[in-house]
Design an enzyme around this catalytic site. Structure first.
Site, PDB file in Angstrom:
ATOM      1  N   ASP A  73       0.824  -1.202   0.000  1.00  0.00           N
ATOM      2  CA  ASP A  73       0.000   0.000   0.000  1.00  0.00           C
ATOM      3  C   ASP A  73       0.857   1.250   0.000  1.00  0.00           C
ATOM      4  O   ASP A  73       2.070   1.205   0.256  1.00  0.00           O
ATOM      5  CB  ASP A  73      -0.949   0.009   1.199  1.00  0.00           C
ATOM      6  CG  ASP A  73      -0.220   0.044   2.538  1.00  0.00           C
ATOM      7  OD1 ASP A  73       0.771  -0.695   2.682  1.00  0.00           O
ATOM      8  OD2 ASP A  73      -0.638   0.810   3.433  1.00  0.00           O
ATOM      9  N   GLU A 127      -0.186  -0.936   5.626  1.00  0.00           N
ATOM     10  CA  GLU A 127       0.922  -0.599   6.525  1.00  0.00           C
ATOM     11  C   GLU A 127       0.967   0.878   6.855  1.00  0.00           C
ATOM     12  O   GLU A 127       1.432   1.263   7.925  1.00  0.00           O
ATOM     13  CB  GLU A 127       2.255  -1.021   5.880  1.00  0.00           C
ATOM     14  CG  GLU A 127       3.454  -0.958   6.805  1.00  0.00           C
ATOM     15  CD  GLU A 127       4.160   0.407   6.840  1.00  0.00           C
ATOM     16  OE1 GLU A 127       5.009   0.602   7.714  1.00  0.00           O
ATOM     17  OE2 GLU A 127       3.838   1.277   5.989  1.00  0.00           O
TER      18      GLU A 127
END
Length: 293
Positions: A73, A127
């Site tokens: 991400d 994350e």
């Protein structure tokens, strides 16, 4: 546009391809699908999936297992997609943090069918946001056996240097309060934004620690990352919230880190919103020592 990943590409071209598949935290599905498809084409890997996290493992019966992990991400896109090359450098959302590392891990997975040690490749989601949603945390709870290993390398950007362990992180809201009033009668109110000035002065004067832990120097940081206040352009704000992020070295526990923030902002209203502990370097472990050597 096709989202298929070609793992035979040059790693720079593969990085650009991955960067151009938007994957802001919570929206990683398209990229996760592409990674899963590419890894399932490699017959020597067992591939498993939990949500938008992909785990691929060799099963060669080696004496040691290395985990190579990275998040897929990114922070929100800010006019920096698609990627582009400028003066030999690749630019684009997530290029450094950490799609270049993801590309390297995928190239390794495609190239190493007979590694000297068994390898587990972990590509996880969420994350960049609160720790509660972190895909690696979810994997550790749902499938701890998928993450078993003797040594792990997190492919975050380090400028090619070995960094042992990691800092902890917490976010806290420092709130100041006032009294709402119409701005045409401002003397009837108390401006909560103005009352936040001492909070910013504390942050501006803050001297961050640089402790040495197991022989490695860590650089801490305490910074404002957001300020929220106001309900309208003609209203004196009755509340101001300064969000601070504290990155702390692994000689501090979560409790100690929270206590430090409370001490720094003594007298202010403090509420913690996100907490993740630090990890010590671990470079004294024989497997880590072999890697460093």
């Amino acid at each position: 546009m096709s989202t298929r990943l070609d793992l035979t590409q040059d790693v720079g071209a593969l990085t650009a391809r991955i960067v151009d598949i938007e994957s802001v935290s919570g929206g990683e599905k398209v990229l996760a699908d592409a990674i899963e498809e590419a890894l399932r084409a490699l017959p020597y890997l067992r591939v498993d999936r939990d949500g938008e996290s992909i785990v691929a493992r060799t099963g060669l019966g080696r004496g040691e297992r290395v985990v190579i992990a990275g998040h897929i991400d990114t922070v929100p896109v800010a006019g920096n997609l698609p990627s582009h090359v400028e003066d030999g450098l690749l630019y684009g959302c997530g290029t450094s943090d950490m799609k270049a590392g993801v590309a390297v891990a995928l190239k390794l997975a495609a190239a190493l069918d007979e590694p000297a040690r068994d390898v587990t490749y972990v590509f996880y989601d969420c994350e960049e946001i609160e720790a509660e949603r972190n895909g690696l945390r979810r994997l550790s709870l749902n499938h701890p056996d998928w993450l078993t290993g003797d040594f792990a390398v997190l492919m975050e950007p380090t400028d090619g240097e070995i960094e042992g362990g990691c800092q902890g992180t917490l976010r806290a809201e420092i709130t100041t309060r006032g009294r709402r009033a119409h701005s045409a009668r401002s003397w009837l109110g108390v401006n909560a934004v103005h009352r936040a000035l001492p909070v910013l002065e504390i942050l501006n004067a803050y001297q961050a620690r640089q402790p040495v832990v197991d022989g490695l120097e860590y650089h801490e940081g305490l910074n404002a990352v957001a300020i929220q206040a106001g309900v309208a352009g003609n209203v004196i704000p009755d509340e101001c919230v300064v969000t601070v992020n504290y990155r702390f070295a692994p000689d501090l526990s979560l409790d100690a880190a929270q206590e430090h923030v409370r001490e720094v902002f003594d007298g202010f209203e403090v509420r913690f919103t996100d907490l993740a502990p630090a990890a010590r370097p671990g470079l004294t472990d024989p497997v880590a020592g072999a890697f460093v050597a």
